[in-house]
Design a protein around this motif. Structure first.
Motif, PDB file in Angstrom:
ATOM      1  N   TYR A  26      86.711  53.335 -26.434  1.00 44.56           N
ATOM      2  CA  TYR A  26      86.336  53.293 -27.831  1.00 44.56           C
ATOM      3  C   TYR A  26      86.600  55.247 -27.686  1.00 44.56           C
ATOM      4  CZ  TYR A  26      83.555  54.736 -31.478  1.00 44.56           C
ATOM      5  OH  TYR A  26      82.750  54.668 -32.728  1.00 44.56           O
ATOM      6  N   TYR A  27      85.316  55.710 -27.009  1.00 45.23           N
ATOM      7  CA  TYR A  27      86.010  57.719 -26.936  1.00 45.23           C
ATOM      8  C   TYR A  27      86.832  58.264 -27.454  1.00 45.23           C
ATOM      9  CZ  TYR A  27      81.224  56.508 -26.925  1.00 45.23           C
ATOM     10  OH  TYR A  27      79.162  56.127 -27.283  1.00 45.23           O
ATOM     11  N   ASN A 433      77.515  45.570 -29.242  1.00 47.75           N
ATOM     12  CA  ASN A 433      77.493  47.383 -28.961  1.00 47.75           C
ATOM     13  C   ASN A 433      77.862  48.273 -27.330  1.00 47.75           C
ATOM     14  OD1 ASN A 433      75.746  48.999 -28.609  1.00 47.75           O
ATOM     15  ND2 ASN A 433      73.696  49.023 -28.483  1.00 47.75           N
ATOM     16  N   ARG A 438      81.362  48.635 -35.597  1.00 50.36           N
ATOM     17  CA  ARG A 438      80.166  48.527 -36.019  1.00 50.36           C
ATOM     18  C   ARG A 438      79.939  47.848 -37.004  1.00 50.36           C
ATOM     19  NH1 ARG A 438      80.840  54.385 -34.928  1.00 50.36           N
ATOM     20  NH2 ARG A 438      79.278  54.542 -33.237  1.00 50.36           N
ATOM     21  N   TYR A 441      78.580  44.546 -35.694  1.00 47.29           N
ATOM     22  CA  TYR A 441      77.043  44.734 -35.089  1.00 47.29           C
ATOM     23  C   TYR A 441      76.355  44.701 -36.678  1.00 47.29           C
ATOM     24  CZ  TYR A 441      73.361  46.859 -33.265  1.00 47.29           C
ATOM     25  OH  TYR A 441      72.633  48.028 -33.027  1.00 47.29           O
ATOM     26  N   SER A 442      76.768  45.799 -37.777  1.00 49.33           N
ATOM     27  CA  SER A 442      75.852  45.772 -39.112  1.00 49.33           C
ATOM     28  C   SER A 442      75.643  44.140 -39.441  1.00 49.33           C
ATOM     29  CB  SER A 442      76.828  47.020 -40.267  1.00 49.33           C
ATOM     30  OG  SER A 442      75.726  46.343 -41.188  1.00 49.33           O
ATOM     31  N   TYR A 445      73.088  42.518 -37.617  1.00 51.01           N
ATOM     32  CA  TYR A 445      72.071  43.082 -37.013  1.00 51.01           C
ATOM     33  C   TYR A 445      70.753  42.905 -38.696  1.00 51.01           C
ATOM     34  CZ  TYR A 445      68.019  45.567 -36.986  1.00 51.01           C
ATOM     35  OH  TYR A 445      66.371  46.939 -36.991  1.00 51.01           O
ATOM     36  N   LYS A 446      71.557  42.676 -39.474  1.00 51.80           N
ATOM     37  CA  LYS A 446      71.187  42.344 -41.633  1.00 51.80           C
ATOM     38  C   LYS A 446      70.594  40.804 -40.479  1.00 51.80           C
ATOM     39  CE  LYS A 446      72.871  43.360 -45.522  1.00 51.80           C
ATOM     40  NZ  LYS A 446      73.450  42.840 -46.866  1.00 51.80           N
ATOM     41  N   ARG A 449      67.781  41.064 -38.169  1.00 50.62           N
ATOM     42  CA  ARG A 449      66.421  41.585 -39.070  1.00 50.62           C
ATOM     43  C   ARG A 449      65.589  40.406 -40.143  1.00 50.62           C
ATOM     44  NH1 ARG A 449      67.607  46.875 -42.648  1.00 50.62           N
ATOM     45  NH2 ARG A 449      68.214  45.569 -43.989  1.00 50.62           N
TER      46      ARG A 449
ATOM     47  N   PHE B  61      73.049  52.713 -33.114  1.00 50.27           N
ATOM     48  CA  PHE B  61      74.546  53.189 -32.898  1.00 50.27           C
ATOM     49  C   PHE B  61      74.727  52.755 -34.262  1.00 50.27           C
ATOM     50  CE2 PHE B  61      77.761  49.649 -33.112  1.00 50.27           C
ATOM     51  CZ  PHE B  61      77.893  49.667 -32.274  1.00 50.27           C
ATOM     52  N   LEU B  62      74.506  52.383 -35.539  1.00 52.00           N
ATOM     53  CA  LEU B  62      75.479  52.244 -36.469  1.00 52.00           C
ATOM     54  C   LEU B  62      76.390  53.868 -37.078  1.00 52.00           C
ATOM     55  CD1 LEU B  62      74.037  49.528 -38.599  1.00 52.00           C
ATOM     56  CD2 LEU B  62      76.237  48.719 -37.179  1.00 52.00           C
ATOM     57  N   ILE B  63      75.626  54.731 -36.928  1.00 58.59           N
ATOM     58  CA  ILE B  63      76.418  55.911 -36.959  1.00 58.59           C
ATOM     59  C   ILE B  63      75.540  56.749 -36.102  1.00 58.59           C
ATOM     60  CG2 ILE B  63      73.546  57.191 -37.070  1.00 58.59           C
ATOM     61  CD1 ILE B  63      75.139  57.942 -40.802  1.00 58.59           C
ATOM     62  N   ASN B  64      76.006  56.359 -35.231  1.00 54.85           N
ATOM     63  CA  ASN B  64      76.610  57.795 -34.204  1.00 54.85           C
ATOM     64  C   ASN B  64      77.247  57.728 -33.646  1.00 54.85           C
ATOM     65  OD1 ASN B  64      75.631  59.156 -32.165  1.00 54.85           O
ATOM     66  ND2 ASN B  64      73.721  58.378 -31.132  1.00 54.85           N
ATOM     67  N   GLU B  65      78.554  58.760 -33.528  1.00 50.93           N
ATOM     68  CA  GLU B  65      79.838  58.529 -33.007  1.00 50.93           C
ATOM     69  C   GLU B  65      79.524  59.047 -31.344  1.00 50.93           C
ATOM     70  OE1 GLU B  65      82.738  57.547 -34.846  1.00 50.93           O
ATOM     71  OE2 GLU B  65      81.392  56.821 -36.433  1.00 50.93           O
ATOM     72  N   ARG B  66      78.564  59.542 -31.044  1.00 51.76           N
ATOM     73  CA  ARG B  66      78.615  60.305 -30.236  1.00 51.76           C
ATOM     74  C   ARG B  66      78.899  59.793 -28.926  1.00 51.76           C
ATOM     75  NH1 ARG B  66      74.822  63.839 -33.563  1.00 51.76           N
ATOM     76  NH2 ARG B  66      73.915  62.254 -33.855  1.00 51.76           N
ATOM     77  N   ASN B 130      68.356  53.767 -36.889  1.00 48.17           N
ATOM     78  CA  ASN B 130      67.681  52.739 -36.003  1.00 48.17           C
ATOM     79  C   ASN B 130      67.830  51.172 -36.575  1.00 48.17           C
ATOM     80  OD1 ASN B 130      69.052  53.508 -33.138  1.00 48.17           O
ATOM     81  ND2 ASN B 130      66.658  55.134 -34.327  1.00 48.17           N
ATOM     82  N   PHE B 131      67.005  50.607 -37.730  1.00 40.14           N
ATOM     83  CA  PHE B 131      66.497  49.588 -38.196  1.00 40.14           C
ATOM     84  C   PHE B 131      66.886  49.292 -40.408  1.00 40.14           C
ATOM     85  CE2 PHE B 131      63.086  51.136 -35.539  1.00 40.14           C
ATOM     86  CZ  PHE B 131      63.044  49.949 -34.479  1.00 40.14           C
ATOM     87  N   LEU B 132      68.663  50.151 -39.759  1.00 37.04           N
ATOM     88  CA  LEU B 132      69.035  50.563 -40.650  1.00 37.04           C
ATOM     89  C   LEU B 132      70.224  49.400 -41.083  1.00 37.04           C
ATOM     90  CD1 LEU B 132      68.769  53.164 -42.315  1.00 37.04           C
ATOM     91  CD2 LEU B 132      67.110  51.205 -43.455  1.00 37.04           C
ATOM     92  N   THR B 133      70.675  48.444 -41.599  1.00 37.15           N
ATOM     93  CA  THR B 133      72.425  48.569 -41.648  1.00 37.15           C
ATOM     94  C   THR B 133      73.581  48.881 -42.310  1.00 37.15           C
ATOM     95  OG1 THR B 133      72.177  46.689 -43.591  1.00 37.15           O
ATOM     96  CG2 THR B 133      71.763  46.126 -42.052  1.00 37.15           C
ATOM     97  N   LEU B 134      75.220  48.762 -41.685  1.00 42.28           N
ATOM     98  CA  LEU B 134      75.603  49.506 -42.449  1.00 42.28           C
ATOM     99  C   LEU B 134      76.072  49.701 -43.861  1.00 42.28           C
ATOM    100  CD1 LEU B 134      78.038  50.978 -40.517  1.00 42.28           C
ATOM    101  CD2 LEU B 134      79.393  49.290 -41.453  1.00 42.28           C
TER     102      LEU B 134
END
Lengths: 490, 213
Positions: A26-27, A433, A438, A441-442, A445-446, A449, B61-66, B130-134
């Motif tokens: 991925y990276y 993960n 992404r 995952y989103s 996660y929704k 939650r 995780f959803l925003i971290n590209e690193r 960490n607690f948000l969706t895209l």
């Protein structure tokens, strides 16, 4: 000394024979991978009982391998056991075409021969040959008789240059799509009777603001000396069964991400690029510094597809094969540069014979046959189930894939999607993960939650009321302690 | 204990907040009555350096590209220190020539205080991410944008007030500061390159002599 030699041979031999397979993480890092395909066998002029001179293109149709040779201008037909069926040098004019020619006033009907043909396409009712040296396309029937010749393309482009077809593909309604030499406008679309229709899939040229400014202040002479801004040239076209064109082109200076395209009938590139990296062959490469290393992006020369939208491209520069699925995920990388019989050095064409992949090596005049390994077969199977919507089965196979190759990140997404469908969001999250997906995952996660919020709604509201109550209570207490009152202003 | 807590609250929260919302009065008190403290500024700077490491590792995780394997804490700390040092020295050299009234210490302190919004908003925002969706990531980006904009605002007002400048002169000072930073970087690279070549030269002479005798 002799002993030393033997020992050193023993040690280096596995290194010589084995190949390190890789894939991209991925990276964008190069990581080890199990091989998706392995060398199965090869065939060449010797094994087929003939001679190949400079083979240019192979096409598989109905389990028959057709091959065109630009050196001895021959068309070969080879069966799936790699035995020669027939070879043809001269092609008689068929009766129907004789009639049309007679009506045009022709009287002599010599057999046709080719002059360095480069492209080939085989369809149900015809074989098309891009006869480059004679500047024409020859249409043969399956008894190798000429049924049509297209050499006069009525477009302004060909007032200046010769029509020199290189590669050809034909759609369901027998329209021809031709890649011609020195034509930058795109892929030529010719009608059934050879009339010019249009150019399709034009690669746009874009200038950045600085270049536009530079050009605006240059004189005519300076502009004339400047390198021409030409759209990238296509190298090959292949029509898939839905009449979409898989096309490969030469990488432009600033755009290597666009070298694989899936052109729809409207002429728009609709290739999905949902993988970790856009499909473009190698992702990491050295930018040109010296003459000792192979640098620059992959130079793709052919593309072949098999079931479920899986397609493979051939990189001539580094002799590698990249297989992608319909979503644009890189599945596996194969192929090695070399002169051994399981390697190729100048791949020019690529074709799928069922699940086996044929790679035509022009320099060695050999066709190398690759077969799927256990790993590759499982990956393809999982994708098959996934395309058919059988996610449970796909997940099962992906699990097996992971046993063979733990580095395989796409598999984690496949399993994650299964869990997401089953409503096991926590597991889905874990797998997405690992697979770095992404979007899903989103989604997972929704749902996760929402589940948590619903089941703990009482506690959450209770907690908020409790905290608010405590704060208000303390406020009232301190107000009273200071001697004030909350009932009336004082 | 209570007075200590109160003092802590005032130094690390109330007063920076006061400066953020009342830059003129705030920086006046900061300068005239020595309400700004170097210790607070240094702690803010180190918190900012830590924030970079923290967000590298813990951003959602959803925003971290690193790539988490590429995290180098020392490098992060060093880059923050280098950036702050470059800015303060550059600003000091420029404003000294431009009749700025600020001392070097004040510039350092002001830069440290300017990081207050990032620290205040940044840490909770990173945890929140960490607690948000895209789709909801826009909120996180808004928060971070707000943090950086208010930091820039504080830095700008800081330079304006510390040196008793007008608007135009502040902007000019900023542009010249950037130029000064670039010049310093250039000289730094030049210096290191030359040193490296010199060391290489000496080493090769040593090697040559070693091989001969």
């Amino acid at each position: 000394m002799k002993l030393f030699m033997i020992f050193s041979m023993l040690i280096t031999l596995p290194v010589q024979l084995s190949v390190v397979r890789y894939n991209y993480s991925y990276y964008g890092e190069v990581i080890h991978s199990a091989p998706g395909m392995n060398f199965a066998t090869y065939f060449n002029g010797n094994t087929a009982g003939t001679t190949f001179s400079s083979p240019e293109d192979i096409v598989v149709f109905d389990d028959v391998i057709y091959m065109i040779d630009s050196g001895n201008n021959t068309l070969y037909a080879i069966d799936s056991d790699f035995e020669l069926i027939s070879q043809h040098v001269s092609f008689p004019i068929s009766a129907t075409y004789q009639e049309t020619l007679e009506s045009q006033g022709e009287t002599v009907f010599d057999d046709l021969t080719f002059n360095s043909p480069y492209g080939l396409e085989v369809k149900e009712n015809a074989i098309y040959v891009a006869d480059s040296g004679n500047f024409r396309i020859v249409k043969l029937n399956h008894s190798y008789e000429v049924i049509d010749v297209f050499d006069d393309i009525k477009d302004a482009t060909f007032d200046e240059i010769n029509f020199e077809p290189r590669k050809i593909t034909v759609d369901g309604s027998e329209r021809m799509y031709v890649v011609a030499r020195n034509v930058y406008e795109g892929i030529l679309e010719l009608d059934t009777n050879g009339d010019f229709n249009r150019f399709t899939g034009v690669n746009p040229v874009s200038l950045n603001p600085i270049e536009i400014f530079q050009r605006s202040i240059m004189t005519e002479e300076q502009l004339a000396q400047l390198q021409l801004y030409l759209p990238t040239e296509y190298t090959n076209v292949v029509m898939n069964d839905k009449n979409f064109i898989y096309a490969t082109s030469k990488p432009a200076d600033d755009n290597a991400e666009n070298i694989i395209q899936l052109i729809n009938p409207k002429g728009v590139d609709v290739l999905k690029r949902n993988g970790y990296h856009p499909p473009m062959g190698d992702i990491q490469y050295i930018e040109g510094q010296n003459n000792y290393v192979i640098d620059g992006p992959s130079s793709l020369v052919d593309i072949a597809y098999t079931n479920d939208g899986i397609f493979t491209v051939l990189d001539q520069k580094r002799s590698r094969l990249f297989t992608y699925d319909s979503e644009g995920n890189l599945l596996y990388i194969n192929g090695d540069e070399g002169a051994q019989s399981d390697k190729f050095s100048e791949g020019v064409s690529l074709a799928y014979l069922n699940d086996n992949l044929l790679v035509l090596d022009r320099k060695a005049r050999t066709v190398i046959v690759y077969q799927l390994t256990d790993f590759g077969a499982k990956v393809n199977e999982a994708i098959m189930y996934h395309t058919n919507g059988e996610f449970a089965k796909a997940a099962e196979i992906w699990e097996e894939v992971l046993v063979l190759n733990t580095n395989y990140e796409i598999a984690y997404n496949g399993i994650g999607k299964y869990y997401l469908r089953e409503g096991m969001f926590k597991e889905a999250l874990e797998y997405f993960n690992l697979g770095h997906d992404r979007y899903y995952y989103s989604k997972a996660y929704k749902a996760y939650r929402n589940d948590k919020l619903k089941s703990n709604f009482g506690y959450i509201i209770g907690g908020i009321v409790l905290i608010a109550g405590t704060v208000i209570g303390f406020k009232i207490r301190s107000t009273y302690k200071k001697g004030g009152s909350i009932l009336y202003e004082d | 204990m209570k007075t200590k807590l109160k003092k802590f609250w005032f130094n690390y929260f109330s007063f920076p907040k006061y400066i953020l919302f009342h830059p003129f009065d705030g920086f006046d008190e900061f300068k005239r009555y020595k309400k700004g403290k170097l210790s607070v500024a240094i702690i803010f700077i180190s918190l900012f350096a830590f924030f970079r490491i923290f967000s590298y590792q813990n951003e959602g995780f959803l925003i971290n590209e690193r790539n988490p394997l590429m995290l180098n804490s020392l490098q992060e700390i060093f880059s923050v220190v280098l950036l702050i040092a470059l800015f303060t020295i550059g600003n000091w050299s420029v404003t000294t020539l431009m009749e700025g009234k600020g001392k070097f210490k004040e510039i350092v302190m002001m830069t440290g205080y300017a990081l207050f919004p990032i620290i205040l908003i940044g840490y909770p925002a990173v945890i929140l991410s960490n607690f948000l969706t895209l789709e909801e990531m826009a909120f996180y980006q808004l928060l971070m944008g707000l943090a950086y904009v208010s930091t820039a605002w504080m830095l700008f007002m800081g330079v304006l007030n510390i040196h008793h400048y007008g608007l135009a002169k502040t902007i000019l000072a900023f542009i010249l500061t950037v130029v000064a930073m670039a010049v310093m970087m250039f000289f730094g690279l030049l210096f290191f390159d030359l040193i490296q070549q010199f060391i290489e030269f000496v080493l090769s002479i040593y090697e040559e002599l070693n091989l001969r005798y």
